[in-house]
Design a protein around this motif. Structure first.
Motif, PDB file in Angstrom:
ATOM      1  N   SER A   1       5.731  -2.337  -3.012  1.00  0.00           N
ATOM      2  CA  SER A   1       5.358  -3.604  -3.629  1.00  0.00           C
ATOM      3  C   SER A   1       4.736  -4.556  -2.622  1.00  0.00           C
ATOM      4  O   SER A   1       4.954  -4.441  -1.407  1.00  0.00           O
ATOM      5  N   LEU A   2       3.968  -5.507  -3.149  1.00  0.00           N
ATOM      6  CA  LEU A   2       3.538  -6.691  -2.410  1.00  0.00           C
ATOM      7  C   LEU A   2       3.650  -7.892  -3.335  1.00  0.00           C
ATOM      8  O   LEU A   2       3.536  -7.751  -4.556  1.00  0.00           O
ATOM      9  N   LYS A   3       3.862  -9.064  -2.762  1.00  0.00           N
ATOM     10  CA  LYS A   3       3.815 -10.276  -3.566  1.00  0.00           C
ATOM     11  C   LYS A   3       2.448 -10.382  -4.238  1.00  0.00           C
ATOM     12  O   LYS A   3       1.446  -9.863  -3.726  1.00  0.00           O
ATOM     13  N   VAL A   4       2.402 -11.074  -5.366  1.00  0.00           N
ATOM     14  CA  VAL A   4       1.185 -11.122  -6.172  1.00  0.00           C
ATOM     15  C   VAL A   4      -0.027 -11.555  -5.345  1.00  0.00           C
ATOM     16  O   VAL A   4      -1.092 -10.930  -5.399  1.00  0.00           O
ATOM     17  N   GLY A   5       0.121 -12.623  -4.558  1.00  0.00           N
ATOM     18  CA  GLY A   5      -0.999 -13.101  -3.755  1.00  0.00           C
ATOM     19  C   GLY A   5      -1.442 -12.109  -2.705  1.00  0.00           C
ATOM     20  O   GLY A   5      -2.642 -11.868  -2.515  1.00  0.00           O
ATOM     21  N   ASN A   6      -0.479 -11.507  -2.007  1.00  0.00           N
ATOM     22  CA  ASN A   6      -0.815 -10.506  -0.988  1.00  0.00           C
ATOM     23  C   ASN A   6      -1.443  -9.270  -1.619  1.00  0.00           C
ATOM     24  O   ASN A   6      -2.330  -8.642  -1.035  1.00  0.00           O
ATOM     25  N   HIS A   7      -0.963  -8.912  -2.810  1.00  0.00           N
ATOM     26  CA  HIS A   7      -1.517  -7.754  -3.512  1.00  0.00           C
ATOM     27  C   HIS A   7      -2.996  -7.986  -3.829  1.00  0.00           C
ATOM     28  O   HIS A   7      -3.846  -7.105  -3.612  1.00  0.00           O
ATOM     29  N   ALA A   8      -3.315  -9.188  -4.326  1.00  0.00           N
ATOM     30  CA  ALA A   8      -4.710  -9.515  -4.647  1.00  0.00           C
ATOM     31  C   ALA A   8      -5.572  -9.526  -3.381  1.00  0.00           C
ATOM     32  O   ALA A   8      -6.698  -9.007  -3.375  1.00  0.00           O
ATOM     33  N   ARG A   9      -5.038 -10.125  -2.309  1.00  0.00           N
ATOM     34  CA  ARG A   9      -5.780 -10.157  -1.044  1.00  0.00           C
ATOM     35  C   ARG A   9      -5.994  -8.750  -0.510  1.00  0.00           C
ATOM     36  O   ARG A   9      -7.080  -8.425  -0.008  1.00  0.00           O
ATOM     37  N   PHE A  10      -4.967  -7.902  -0.621  1.00  0.00           N
ATOM     38  CA  PHE A  10      -5.089  -6.532  -0.135  1.00  0.00           C
ATOM     39  C   PHE A  10      -6.156  -5.771  -0.912  1.00  0.00           C
ATOM     40  O   PHE A  10      -6.977  -5.069  -0.317  1.00  0.00           O
ATOM     41  N   ARG A  11      -6.165  -5.892  -2.243  1.00  0.00           N
ATOM     42  CA  ARG A  11      -7.149  -5.169  -3.042  1.00  0.00           C
ATOM     43  C   ARG A  11      -8.575  -5.583  -2.650  1.00  0.00           C
ATOM     44  O   ARG A  11      -9.474  -4.737  -2.525  1.00  0.00           O
ATOM     45  N   SER A  12      -8.777  -6.875  -2.445  1.00  0.00           N
ATOM     46  CA  SER A  12     -10.106  -7.349  -2.046  1.00  0.00           C
ATOM     47  C   SER A  12     -10.479  -6.816  -0.663  1.00  0.00           C
ATOM     48  O   SER A  12     -11.601  -6.343  -0.445  1.00  0.00           O
ATOM     49  N   ALA A  13      -9.531  -6.893   0.278  1.00  0.00           N
ATOM     50  CA  ALA A  13      -9.806  -6.417   1.637  1.00  0.00           C
ATOM     51  C   ALA A  13     -10.003  -4.905   1.664  1.00  0.00           C
ATOM     52  O   ALA A  13     -10.844  -4.391   2.422  1.00  0.00           O
TER      53      ALA A  13
END
Length: 203
Positions: A107-119
């Protein structure tokens, strides 16, 4: 005579060194069928995060934001408010300089998950650094903890991140530090539902 012939042809037990070679060699082909096994990376590859019974066929990753509240894509998932992703959990193979990589969900927190997908799409996720993450794959399959603390390490060029268990009581915490023998890794593979692969490796 026939009994003596079969006794002579009985295969010798494989040494740990030979098992390790077969396990980590990406070009090793099964002696009984000729299939190249590539057993070190992704042999364990859970279809969905722990607890998701009868998961649907995965969408492409770019459908994550539009596919609904609960969604499973090739590398990401969202279910019950949890935002999840695939990673590799590395375990050193004792007696070698190589690791095996178990596919896991975490898992990742919602914000980190979104940032990770973009990166990850840009290929520069390595710039994010290590992030706290919960492991959402039960290891071993029937006896391991259901949720475990760990750290996710992203990599560049869209490669899957690595997952490191930080909970010292987890049965695989020490394995990630000190490694396992090839026999122990094959036993773990069987536990995780990869018995057919193990049978080909030891044939």
């Amino acid at each position: 005579m026939i009994r003596r012939l079969f006794r002579r042809q009985k295969s010798r037990p494989l040494t740990e060194a030979e098992l390790a070679h077969r396990l980590i060699d990406p070009g090793y082909a099964c002696t009984c069928c000729g299939e190249v096994l590539n057993a070190a990376a992704g042999a364990v590859w859970p279809t969905a995060p722990f607890g998701w019974t009868n998961p649907p066929a995965p969408y492409p990753d770019d459908a994550f934001d539009t596919a609904g509240r609960d969604v499973l894509t090739e590398n990401y998932a969202r279910r019950g408010g949890d935002t999840l992703l695939r990673a590799y959990l590395p375990i050193p193979v004792q007696g070698t300089e190589t690791q095996v990589f178990l596919g896991v969900w975490c898992s990742l927190k919602v914000g980190n998950h979104a940032r990770f997908r973009s990166a990850q799409a840009r290929g520069d996720a390595d710039r994010m650094g290590d992030m706290f993450s919960w492991l959402y794959t039960q290891l071993p399959a029937m006896t391991g903890p259901l949720l475990t603390e760990g750290v996710l390490t992203p990599y560049s060029q869209g490669r899957l991140p690595l997952y490191w268990i930080t909970a010292e009581k987890h049965p695989l915490y020490r394995a990630q530090q000190d490694g396992l023998t090839a026999s122990e890794i094959l036993a773990l593979y069987r536990d995780m539902g990869c018995g057919d692969l193990v049978d080909h490796l030891i044939a």
